[in-house]
Design a protein around this motif. Structure first.
Motif, PDB file in Angstrom:
ATOM      1  N   VAL A 198       7.925   4.313 -14.434  1.00  0.00           N
ATOM      2  CA  VAL A 198       7.011   4.004 -13.787  1.00  0.00           C
ATOM      3  C   VAL A 198       6.326   2.693 -14.078  1.00  0.00           C
ATOM      4  CG1 VAL A 198       4.405   4.683 -13.373  1.00  0.00           C
ATOM      5  CG2 VAL A 198       6.339   6.437 -13.662  1.00  0.00           C
ATOM      6  N   LEU A 199       6.421   1.793 -13.435  1.00  0.00           N
ATOM      7  CA  LEU A 199       5.529   0.456 -13.638  1.00  0.00           C
ATOM      8  C   LEU A 199       4.173   0.686 -13.508  1.00  0.00           C
ATOM      9  CD1 LEU A 199       5.678  -2.523 -14.078  1.00  0.00           C
ATOM     10  CD2 LEU A 199       5.636  -2.931 -11.607  1.00  0.00           C
ATOM     11  N   LEU A 200       3.336   0.763 -14.679  1.00  0.00           N
ATOM     12  CA  LEU A 200       1.945   0.754 -14.741  1.00  0.00           C
ATOM     13  C   LEU A 200       1.107  -0.661 -14.786  1.00  0.00           C
ATOM     14  CD1 LEU A 200       1.836   3.761 -17.091  1.00  0.00           C
ATOM     15  CD2 LEU A 200       0.470   3.733 -15.189  1.00  0.00           C
ATOM     16  N   LEU A 201       0.558  -0.832 -13.479  1.00  0.00           N
ATOM     17  CA  LEU A 201      -0.193  -2.144 -13.637  1.00  0.00           C
ATOM     18  C   LEU A 201      -1.801  -1.908 -14.132  1.00  0.00           C
ATOM     19  CD1 LEU A 201       0.808  -3.630 -10.081  1.00  0.00           C
ATOM     20  CD2 LEU A 201       1.998  -3.907 -12.374  1.00  0.00           C
ATOM     21  N   GLY A 202      -2.288  -2.657 -14.992  1.00  0.00           N
ATOM     22  CA  GLY A 202      -3.232  -2.644 -15.553  1.00  0.00           C
ATOM     23  C   GLY A 202      -4.174  -3.492 -14.700  1.00  0.00           C
ATOM     24  N   VAL A 203      -5.108  -2.944 -13.846  1.00  0.00           N
ATOM     25  CA  VAL A 203      -6.305  -3.554 -12.779  1.00  0.00           C
ATOM     26  C   VAL A 203      -7.659  -3.169 -13.360  1.00  0.00           C
ATOM     27  CG1 VAL A 203      -4.148  -3.083 -11.128  1.00  0.00           C
ATOM     28  CG2 VAL A 203      -6.128  -1.401 -11.412  1.00  0.00           C
ATOM     29  N   GLU A 204      -8.373  -4.476 -12.846  1.00  0.00           N
ATOM     30  CA  GLU A 204      -9.775  -4.250 -13.033  1.00  0.00           C
ATOM     31  C   GLU A 204     -10.700  -3.287 -12.395  1.00  0.00           C
ATOM     32  OE1 GLU A 204     -11.248  -6.022 -15.616  1.00  0.00           O
ATOM     33  OE2 GLU A 204      -9.422  -6.790 -16.048  1.00  0.00           O
ATOM     34  N   ASP A 205     -10.107  -2.826 -11.068  1.00  0.00           N
ATOM     35  CA  ASP A 205     -10.925  -1.995 -10.249  1.00  0.00           C
ATOM     36  C   ASP A 205      -9.679  -1.034  -9.618  1.00  0.00           C
ATOM     37  OD1 ASP A 205     -12.112  -0.734  -8.030  1.00  0.00           O
ATOM     38  OD2 ASP A 205     -13.724  -2.172  -7.831  1.00  0.00           O
ATOM     39  N   VAL A 206      -9.482   0.184 -10.056  1.00  0.00           N
ATOM     40  CA  VAL A 206      -8.395   0.825  -9.340  1.00  0.00           C
ATOM     41  C   VAL A 206      -8.742   1.139  -7.850  1.00  0.00           C
ATOM     42  CG1 VAL A 206      -7.382   3.070  -9.794  1.00  0.00           C
ATOM     43  CG2 VAL A 206      -7.921   1.825 -11.807  1.00  0.00           C
ATOM     44  N   LYS A 207      -9.844   1.617  -7.608  1.00  0.00           N
ATOM     45  CA  LYS A 207     -10.163   1.953  -6.051  1.00  0.00           C
ATOM     46  C   LYS A 207      -9.898   0.868  -5.372  1.00  0.00           C
ATOM     47  CE  LYS A 207     -13.555   5.478  -7.216  1.00  0.00           C
ATOM     48  NZ  LYS A 207     -15.040   5.977  -7.023  1.00  0.00           N
ATOM     49  N   ALA A 208     -10.350  -0.356  -5.630  1.00  0.00           N
ATOM     50  CA  ALA A 208     -10.095  -1.475  -4.780  1.00  0.00           C
ATOM     51  C   ALA A 208      -8.678  -1.891  -4.609  1.00  0.00           C
ATOM     52  CB  ALA A 208     -10.751  -2.671  -5.317  1.00  0.00           C
ATOM     53  N   SER A 209      -7.805  -1.673  -6.048  1.00  0.00           N
ATOM     54  CA  SER A 209      -6.389  -2.123  -5.829  1.00  0.00           C
ATOM     55  C   SER A 209      -5.773  -0.842  -4.865  1.00  0.00           C
ATOM     56  CB  SER A 209      -5.791  -2.131  -7.377  1.00  0.00           C
ATOM     57  OG  SER A 209      -6.403  -3.360  -7.835  1.00  0.00           O
TER      58      SER A 209
ATOM     59  N   ASP B  61      -1.152  -9.637  -5.737  1.00  0.00           N
ATOM     60  CA  ASP B  61      -2.276  -8.673  -5.536  1.00  0.00           C
ATOM     61  C   ASP B  61      -3.519  -8.957  -6.125  1.00  0.00           C
ATOM     62  OD1 ASP B  61      -2.290  -8.243  -8.150  1.00  0.00           O
ATOM     63  OD2 ASP B  61      -1.364  -6.128  -7.941  1.00  0.00           O
ATOM     64  N   PRO B  62      -4.682  -8.225  -6.056  1.00  0.00           N
ATOM     65  CA  PRO B  62      -5.826  -8.844  -6.435  1.00  0.00           C
ATOM     66  C   PRO B  62      -5.970  -9.071  -7.961  1.00  0.00           C
ATOM     67  CG  PRO B  62      -6.177  -6.744  -4.883  1.00  0.00           C
ATOM     68  CD  PRO B  62      -4.826  -6.911  -5.200  1.00  0.00           C
ATOM     69  N   ASP B  63      -5.027  -8.550  -8.747  1.00  0.00           N
ATOM     70  CA  ASP B  63      -5.123  -8.755 -10.194  1.00  0.00           C
ATOM     71  C   ASP B  63      -3.799  -9.785 -10.503  1.00  0.00           C
ATOM     72  OD1 ASP B  63      -7.082  -6.756 -11.418  1.00  0.00           O
ATOM     73  OD2 ASP B  63      -6.002  -5.801  -9.740  1.00  0.00           O
ATOM     74  N   GLY B  64      -3.453 -10.629  -9.495  1.00  0.00           N
ATOM     75  CA  GLY B  64      -2.430 -11.681  -9.794  1.00  0.00           C
ATOM     76  C   GLY B  64      -0.809 -11.213  -9.978  1.00  0.00           C
TER      77      GLY B  64
END
Length: 214
Positions: A122-133, A200-203
């Motif tokens: 699993v590739l887990l991306l750390g994002v600022e806003d999970v719902k938006a991403s 994507d929104p988190d770069g």
């Protein structure tokens, strides 16, 4: 957020951007994941937490221990020694190229001997806003299979894909891995499977990719 009209339905490949591809290849062969990733030379500046981790799901604690030991023996730094938790058993290592890997199982007791088999990556991306991403990726065609509010979201992968994509709130992911949340510069990872390149929104960047090949 970068506007794009591209689409994707799953992750076809994951490319780690490393300073020394040959050294990285030797490490990942010893670790046992060389068929799951691609490597690309990069000198892009990157400091601190890169905002993602690759997680291996395996059959039992003995197999977790075997993978962690193989990584450490090949030069990885152990960030979290393998141990029991309320979710199962797991440990965290940082590869010599800087990529953080988590090895875990939901089993708390062994039912057999250690193997070198990987059930899932699993590739887990750390994002600022999970719902938006989550909304962003769903809009591109990915199917959400699990979601826990603003904390975590997971997407479907077909049987030919080597890696499943998931989103985790960045601060929570760093805490889970045992590292400071701060980080700057390149993520040092590129996802393949898009019809056209996008960010994507988190770069995190995506690029076109055919079927995965080791």
């Amino acid at each position: 957020m970068t506007t794009t009209t591209t689409s994707t339905t799953s992750v076809a490949s994951v490319t780690l951007e490393v300073a020394d591809p040959e050294a990285a290849r030797r490490f990942y062969t010893a670790f046992g994941v060389e068929s799951r990733i691609r490597l690309r030379a990069s000198g892009a500046p990157s400091t601190g937490f890169r905002g993602f981790t690759l997680a291996l799901t395996v059959s039992g604690p003995a197999t977790v221990d075997a993978f962690v030991a193989a990584a450490e023996g090949a030069g990885a730094t152990v960030l979290k020694p393998a141990a029991r938790s309320m979710w199962g058993y797991g440990g965290v290592v940082r590869a010599p190229d800087g990529t953080i890997w988590k090895v875990a199982t939901s089993a708390k007791k062994d039912t057999g001997q250690a193997t070198r088999e990987i059930d899932e990556v699993v590739l887990l991306l750390g994002v600022e806003d999970v719902k938006a991403s989550k909304q962003f990726y769903a809009g591109l065609g990915l199917t959400v299979t699990r979601s826990f509010g603003g904390t975590y979201a997971e997407f479907a992968a077909d049987g030919s894909d080597p890696v499943k994509l998931a989103l985790y709130r960045r601060r929570g992911l760093a805490k889970d891995l045992g590292v400071p949340v701060d980080g700057t510069g390149s993520h040092r990872v590129t996802l393949g499977g898009a019809a056209a390149p996008f960010t994507d929104p988190d770069g995190f960047t995506w690029e076109p990719a055919g079927p995965f090949a080791s």
